[in-house]
Design a protein around this motif. Structure first.
Motif, PDB file in Angstrom:
ATOM      1  N   PHE A  62      27.613  28.807  54.269  1.00  0.00           N
ATOM      2  CA  PHE A  62      27.397  29.909  53.324  1.00  0.00           C
ATOM      3  C   PHE A  62      28.712  30.564  52.892  1.00  0.00           C
ATOM      4  CE2 PHE A  62      25.214  33.356  51.343  1.00  0.00           C
ATOM      5  CZ  PHE A  62      25.821  34.536  51.744  1.00  0.00           C
ATOM      6  N   SER A  63      29.628  30.728  53.827  1.00  0.00           N
ATOM      7  CA  SER A  63      30.812  31.549  53.570  1.00  0.00           C
ATOM      8  C   SER A  63      31.749  30.988  52.507  1.00  0.00           C
ATOM      9  CB  SER A  63      31.586  31.759  54.865  1.00  0.00           C
ATOM     10  OG  SER A  63      32.033  30.522  55.377  1.00  0.00           O
ATOM     11  N   ILE A  64      31.677  29.703  52.216  1.00  0.00           N
ATOM     12  CA  ILE A  64      32.629  29.118  51.274  1.00  0.00           C
ATOM     13  C   ILE A  64      32.187  29.244  49.821  1.00  0.00           C
ATOM     14  CG2 ILE A  64      33.413  27.478  53.005  1.00  0.00           C
ATOM     15  CD1 ILE A  64      31.866  25.294  51.523  1.00  0.00           C
ATOM     16  N   TYR A  65      30.966  29.679  49.608  1.00  0.00           N
ATOM     17  CA  TYR A  65      30.411  29.753  48.260  1.00  0.00           C
ATOM     18  C   TYR A  65      30.615  31.116  47.620  1.00  0.00           C
ATOM     19  CZ  TYR A  65      27.847  25.442  49.145  1.00  0.00           C
ATOM     20  OH  TYR A  65      27.510  24.153  49.425  1.00  0.00           O
ATOM     21  N   ALA A  66      30.769  31.102  46.295  1.00  0.00           N
ATOM     22  CA  ALA A  66      30.514  32.316  45.542  1.00  0.00           C
ATOM     23  C   ALA A  66      29.003  32.527  45.548  1.00  0.00           C
ATOM     24  CB  ALA A  66      31.017  32.188  44.112  1.00  0.00           C
ATOM     25  N   ALA A  67      28.585  33.772  45.660  1.00  0.00           N
ATOM     26  CA  ALA A  67      27.159  34.074  45.749  1.00  0.00           C
ATOM     27  C   ALA A  67      26.793  35.072  44.668  1.00  0.00           C
ATOM     28  CB  ALA A  67      26.830  34.635  47.126  1.00  0.00           C
ATOM     29  N   ASN A  68      25.681  34.829  44.015  1.00  0.00           N
ATOM     30  CA  ASN A  68      25.311  35.628  42.853  1.00  0.00           C
ATOM     31  C   ASN A  68      23.841  36.009  42.872  1.00  0.00           C
ATOM     32  OD1 ASN A  68      27.936  35.034  41.380  1.00  0.00           O
ATOM     33  ND2 ASN A  68      27.098  32.974  41.561  1.00  0.00           N
ATOM     34  N   TRP A  69      23.552  37.099  42.201  1.00  0.00           N
ATOM     35  CA  TRP A  69      22.180  37.478  41.878  1.00  0.00           C
ATOM     36  C   TRP A  69      22.012  37.399  40.363  1.00  0.00           C
ATOM     37  CZ3 TRP A  69      18.350  37.961  45.276  1.00  0.00           C
ATOM     38  CH2 TRP A  69      18.654  38.253  46.615  1.00  0.00           C
TER      39      TRP A  69
END
Length: 115
Positions: free
Chosen positions: A29-36
């Motif tokens: 999870f930590s390596i990704y950009a995360a978006n809503w």
């Protein structure tokens, strides 16, 4: 297999608050950009807020000052704190992880703001 599971949606009155969560599994999870993102009926999906792997955040103008995106890499979870909700925030909210050609989506959670 990457899975994203959103939760926390519901119905609230204008001015109310909700906290969305997105639990990720099957990847780092930590390596990704995360978006809503969100999509209202009859409208295109739009980016609401994003947080990079290093914690930098970005917001749509329509939610600045009201929404806060955060992530807990130890729990593999993305959050969206939504305050002072307005009827225009009514939509299905989707969690997204993105890294290069990798692009993963959750199933969405409904948020309805009405009196």
């Amino acid at each position: 297999q990457v899975q994203l599971v959103e939760s926390g949606g519901g119905s609230v009155q204008p001015g109310g608050s909700l906290r969305l969560s997105c639990a990720a599994s099957g990847t780092i999870f930590s390596i990704y950009a995360a978006n809503w993102y969100r999509q209202a009926p009859g409208k295109q999906r739009e980016l609401v807020a994003g947080i990079s792997s290093t914690g930098q955040t970005t917001y749509a103008d329509s939610v600045k000052g009201r929404f806060t995106i955060s992530r807990d890499n130890a729990k593999n979870t993305l959050y969206l704190q939504m305050n002072n909700l307005k009827p225009g925030d009514t939509a299905v909210y989707y969690c997204n992880l993105a890294l290069y050609e990798y692009d993963y989506w959750g199933q969405g959670t409904q948020v309805t703001v009405s009196a």
